[in-house]
Design a protein around this motif. Structure first.
Motif, PDB file in Angstrom:
ATOM      1  N   LEU A  50     -34.113  68.487  16.409  1.00  0.00           N
ATOM      2  CA  LEU A  50     -35.231  67.771  15.791  1.00  0.00           C
ATOM      3  C   LEU A  50     -35.587  68.318  14.417  1.00  0.00           C
ATOM      4  O   LEU A  50     -36.116  67.586  13.573  1.00  0.00           O
ATOM      5  N   ARG A  51     -35.321  69.592  14.159  1.00  0.00           N
ATOM      6  CA  ARG A  51     -35.568  70.121  12.810  1.00  0.00           C
ATOM      7  C   ARG A  51     -34.632  69.455  11.797  1.00  0.00           C
ATOM      8  O   ARG A  51     -35.050  69.108  10.682  1.00  0.00           O
ATOM      9  N   ALA A  52     -33.376  69.273  12.181  1.00  0.00           N
ATOM     10  CA  ALA A  52     -32.442  68.564  11.306  1.00  0.00           C
ATOM     11  C   ALA A  52     -32.851  67.109  11.144  1.00  0.00           C
ATOM     12  O   ALA A  52     -32.737  66.537  10.046  1.00  0.00           O
ATOM     13  N   GLU A  53     -33.357  66.504  12.223  1.00  0.00           N
ATOM     14  CA  GLU A  53     -33.835  65.120  12.147  1.00  0.00           C
ATOM     15  C   GLU A  53     -35.037  65.013  11.207  1.00  0.00           C
ATOM     16  O   GLU A  53     -35.183  64.033  10.479  1.00  0.00           O
ATOM     17  N   MET A  54     -35.913  66.019  11.231  1.00  0.00           N
ATOM     18  CA  MET A  54     -37.063  66.021  10.310  1.00  0.00           C
ATOM     19  C   MET A  54     -36.599  66.102   8.854  1.00  0.00           C
ATOM     20  O   MET A  54     -37.094  65.378   7.988  1.00  0.00           O
ATOM     21  N   GLU A  55     -35.637  66.991   8.587  1.00  0.00           N
ATOM     22  CA  GLU A  55     -35.132  67.135   7.224  1.00  0.00           C
ATOM     23  C   GLU A  55     -34.472  65.857   6.731  1.00  0.00           C
ATOM     24  O   GLU A  55     -34.515  65.541   5.538  1.00  0.00           O
ATOM     25  N   ALA A  56     -33.873  65.101   7.656  1.00  0.00           N
ATOM     26  CA  ALA A  56     -33.231  63.834   7.290  1.00  0.00           C
ATOM     27  C   ALA A  56     -34.228  62.682   7.229  1.00  0.00           C
ATOM     28  O   ALA A  56     -33.848  61.551   6.916  1.00  0.00           O
ATOM     29  N   GLY A  57     -35.495  62.952   7.542  1.00  0.00           N
ATOM     30  CA  GLY A  57     -36.519  61.917   7.473  1.00  0.00           C
ATOM     31  C   GLY A  57     -36.551  60.983   8.657  1.00  0.00           C
ATOM     32  O   GLY A  57     -37.173  59.919   8.593  1.00  0.00           O
ATOM     33  N   ARG A  58     -35.899  61.375   9.770  1.00  0.00           N
ATOM     34  CA  ARG A  58     -35.848  60.493  10.943  1.00  0.00           C
ATOM     35  C   ARG A  58     -36.834  60.900  12.039  1.00  0.00           C
ATOM     36  O   ARG A  58     -36.946  60.198  13.042  1.00  0.00           O
ATOM     37  N   PHE A  59     -37.518  62.021  11.869  1.00  0.00           N
ATOM     38  CA  PHE A  59     -38.492  62.441  12.879  1.00  0.00           C
ATOM     39  C   PHE A  59     -39.698  63.042  12.176  1.00  0.00           C
ATOM     40  O   PHE A  59     -39.567  63.838  11.238  1.00  0.00           O
ATOM     41  N   ARG A  60     -40.884  62.672  12.659  1.00  0.00           N
ATOM     42  CA  ARG A  60     -42.126  63.117  12.030  1.00  0.00           C
ATOM     43  C   ARG A  60     -42.385  64.598  12.320  1.00  0.00           C
ATOM     44  O   ARG A  60     -42.320  65.031  13.476  1.00  0.00           O
ATOM     45  N   GLU A  61     -42.725  65.317  11.264  1.00  0.00           N
ATOM     46  CA  GLU A  61     -42.998  66.739  11.411  1.00  0.00           C
ATOM     47  C   GLU A  61     -44.238  66.978  12.265  1.00  0.00           C
ATOM     48  O   GLU A  61     -44.252  67.871  13.117  1.00  0.00           O
ATOM     49  N   ASP A  62     -45.295  66.168  12.048  1.00  0.00           N
ATOM     50  CA  ASP A  62     -46.537  66.376  12.812  1.00  0.00           C
ATOM     51  C   ASP A  62     -46.332  66.101  14.293  1.00  0.00           C
ATOM     52  O   ASP A  62     -46.889  66.800  15.148  1.00  0.00           O
ATOM     53  N   LEU A  63     -45.486  65.108  14.648  1.00  0.00           N
ATOM     54  CA  LEU A  63     -45.204  64.846  16.056  1.00  0.00           C
ATOM     55  C   LEU A  63     -44.380  65.987  16.653  1.00  0.00           C
ATOM     56  O   LEU A  63     -44.612  66.398  17.805  1.00  0.00           O
ATOM     57  N   TYR A  64     -43.437  66.507  15.885  1.00  0.00           N
ATOM     58  CA  TYR A  64     -42.619  67.622  16.377  1.00  0.00           C
ATOM     59  C   TYR A  64     -43.493  68.802  16.794  1.00  0.00           C
ATOM     60  O   TYR A  64     -43.315  69.377  17.872  1.00  0.00           O
ATOM     61  N   PHE A  65     -44.444  69.162  15.961  1.00  0.00           N
ATOM     62  CA  PHE A  65     -45.284  70.312  16.277  1.00  0.00           C
ATOM     63  C   PHE A  65     -46.264  70.016  17.411  1.00  0.00           C
ATOM     64  O   PHE A  65     -46.694  70.924  18.119  1.00  0.00           O
ATOM     65  N   ARG A  66     -46.605  68.742  17.602  1.00  0.00           N
ATOM     66  CA  ARG A  66     -47.421  68.360  18.759  1.00  0.00           C
ATOM     67  C   ARG A  66     -46.634  68.488  20.059  1.00  0.00           C
ATOM     68  O   ARG A  66     -47.180  68.867  21.099  1.00  0.00           O
ATOM     69  N   LEU A  67     -45.345  68.139  20.011  1.00  0.00           N
ATOM     70  CA  LEU A  67     -44.516  68.163  21.215  1.00  0.00           C
ATOM     71  C   LEU A  67     -43.999  69.565  21.526  1.00  0.00           C
ATOM     72  O   LEU A  67     -43.833  69.931  22.687  1.00  0.00           O
ATOM     73  N   ASN A  68     -43.741  70.344  20.495  1.00  0.00           N
ATOM     74  CA  ASN A  68     -43.070  71.636  20.659  1.00  0.00           C
ATOM     75  C   ASN A  68     -44.063  72.771  20.923  1.00  0.00           C
ATOM     76  O   ASN A  68     -43.890  73.876  20.416  1.00  0.00           O
ATOM     77  N   VAL A  69     -45.070  72.511  21.755  1.00  0.00           N
ATOM     78  CA  VAL A  69     -46.041  73.556  22.099  1.00  0.00           C
ATOM     79  C   VAL A  69     -45.345  74.645  22.908  1.00  0.00           C
ATOM     80  O   VAL A  69     -45.455  75.838  22.622  1.00  0.00           O
ATOM     81  N   VAL A  70     -44.618  74.225  23.954  1.00  0.00           N
ATOM     82  CA  VAL A  70     -43.816  75.176  24.743  1.00  0.00           C
ATOM     83  C   VAL A  70     -42.373  74.645  24.753  1.00  0.00           C
ATOM     84  O   VAL A  70     -42.085  73.658  25.423  1.00  0.00           O
TER      85      VAL A  70
END
Length: 454
Positions: A282-302
């Protein structure tokens, strides 16, 4: 607060039952026709239905039949002012929980409602327990899989959002169900959404539901997965394949605990725990603009990372035994055993499809093997090279371990030509003659494989 749907064409009965039930702390919805009752149940199922037999249009018996077919765990109590023993018997045979006669007794209504709700709770608990007994766990005693189980045990009792990462087939859904079953929401629903399997134009309807007429083909209102998972767990599988527009709406629901259906303006509040899973970086997806950074940090709590099967070969014998036991119970083919040589092959194989691929192979072997023991002769062709190694044929070359033919061929050609270059001291003419290639073609091939300098 349990919700009760009352269906009767007499306003006085509706008002009387509403007063009685609301005084006891229940949430009550009232409708006057069978058609409206079926629509409401489909849109948002109640915990109990009180249903009059004599209704205009679709009568109570037909409504009861539909409810039993479409919502078999929903208790229905029939009401009639002209009841007979034959009518009551027929209603019970069709699946009614009980039968009340008008004029209604306050005490009888309350006692019947309490019994019906208690019976439904017991029935659903029984179904959940049976389901949990059948569900597999993360089998294995390797340090990596033990660490994953320990992390699941720590995070499950909390309300934390969890992001499960791992290759396809490693058991991400199994881990998600373990978290749910060990949580305080275990009595609630576990609702799964495969984000990769839903077309982009339908993902929002799938998640949030839609109102009748919201788009072409929406012939009736429909509850979404968030709505269905209320007071339970919503599992967003392959969340990395979700569209950016759906990601924005999921983020808002996680933050606000409320949403509107597609084509609707009514706000629906939900209490849902989110577990997400992905086989993507998902970090690579964020860099490519295909995944939202704010959603990633909401989901990646644990974060929980499940290792691929090739990194824990010591777990393969335990998994094989588990699958053989399961198949012996359901296939009718008896309990077969795996020879030690086959186990050795399975431990050496790279398993690009992980645990899912292993399970499918064991099922295939149980079906096709003629004897009670599964031997090397029963293995599919792609396992033959690993079988040769298990017989003492030496180390398997790297080009045999890759999954696709093109890569394997390139790796083989490069290693073969590199060794031949060494053997002939870099003399291209002698080498070409020895291996049966034209000198000009060999030059091009060495250049393409990056061996021309050598």
């Amino acid at each position: 607060m349990p919700e009760i749907l009352v269906v009767d064409d007499e306003r006085s009965i509706l008002e009387s039952l509403r007063d009685i039930l609301e005084d006891e702390g229940y949430s009550v919805r009232c409708v006057e026709s069978g058609e409206e009752a079926l629509r409401l149940v489909e849109e948002s199922p109640p915990d109990l239905v009180l249903l009059d037999i004599w209704l205009p249009g679709l009568d109570g018996m037909k409504v009861l039949e539909r409810l039993r077919q479409e919502h078999p765990t929903l208790p229905v109590v029939m009401i009639s002012g002209h009841g007979t023993i034959e009518l009551a018997v027929r209603a019970v045979k069709l699946g009614a929980f009980d039968f009340l006669e008008k004029p209604l007794s306050y005490d009888r209504v309350i006692v019947t409602v309490e019994k019906a709700l208690r019976m439904r709770a017991l029935s659903e608990e029984n179904l959940r327990l049976r389901s949990r007994l059948r569900e597999p766990g993360l089998t294995g005693e390797s340090p990596a899989i033990r660490e994953v189980r320990e992390l699941i045990a720590r995070v499950a009792p909390t309300e934390a959002t969890v992001l499960i990462q791992g290759e396809s087939g490693v058991g991400k859904e199994v881990a998600a169900r373990m978290i749910h079953n060990l949580s305080r929401r275990a009595q609630g629903p576990f609702v799964e959404v495969n984000c990769a399997a839903i077309p982009e134009n339908l993902i929002e309807s799938e998640l949030f539901g839609h109102e009748k007429g919201a788009f072409t083909g929406a012939t009736r209102s429909r509850r979404g997965k968030f709505d269905q998972a209320h007071r339970g767990t919503l599992f967003l599988d392959e969340v990395g394949d979700m569209s950016l527009s759906a990601q924005a709406k999921v983020l808002r629901v996680i933050q606000e605990k409320r949403f509107e259906r597609v084509g609707g303006d009514r706000t629906i509040e939900v209490d849902v725990r989110i577990i997400a899973a992905t086989n993507k970086d998902l970090r690579a997806e964020m860099e490519a603009g295909r995944f939202r950074e704010d959603l990633y940090f909401r989901l990646n709590v644990v974060p929980i990372v499940i290792p691929p099967l090739r990194e824990r070969p010591e777990d393969i014998p335990l998994l094989v035994e588990e699958f053989l036991d399961e198949l012996s119970r359901h296939s009718g083919l008896g309990r077969k055993v795996i020879s030690p040589e086959v186990l050795e092959v399975l431990k050496r194989y790279p398993w690009p499809g992980n645990v899912r691929e292993l399970k499918n192979l064991i099922e295939r072997l149980v079906i096709i093997s003629p004897g009670e023991e599964i031997t090397l002769n029963d293995l599919p062709r792609e396992f033959l090279d690993y079988a040769e190694r298990a017989r003492g044929g030496g180390e398997i070359p790297e080009w045999l371990r890759v999954a696709d033919f093109k890569t394997a061929r390139e790796m083989f050609e490069r290693e073969f030509l590199r060794r031949k270059l060494e053997e002939y001291g870099g003399n291209i003419s002698r080498m070409a003659q020895a291996i049966g290639l034209r000198r000009s073609y060999l030059h091009r091939k060495l250049k393409a494989l990056g061996l021309s300098r050598e």
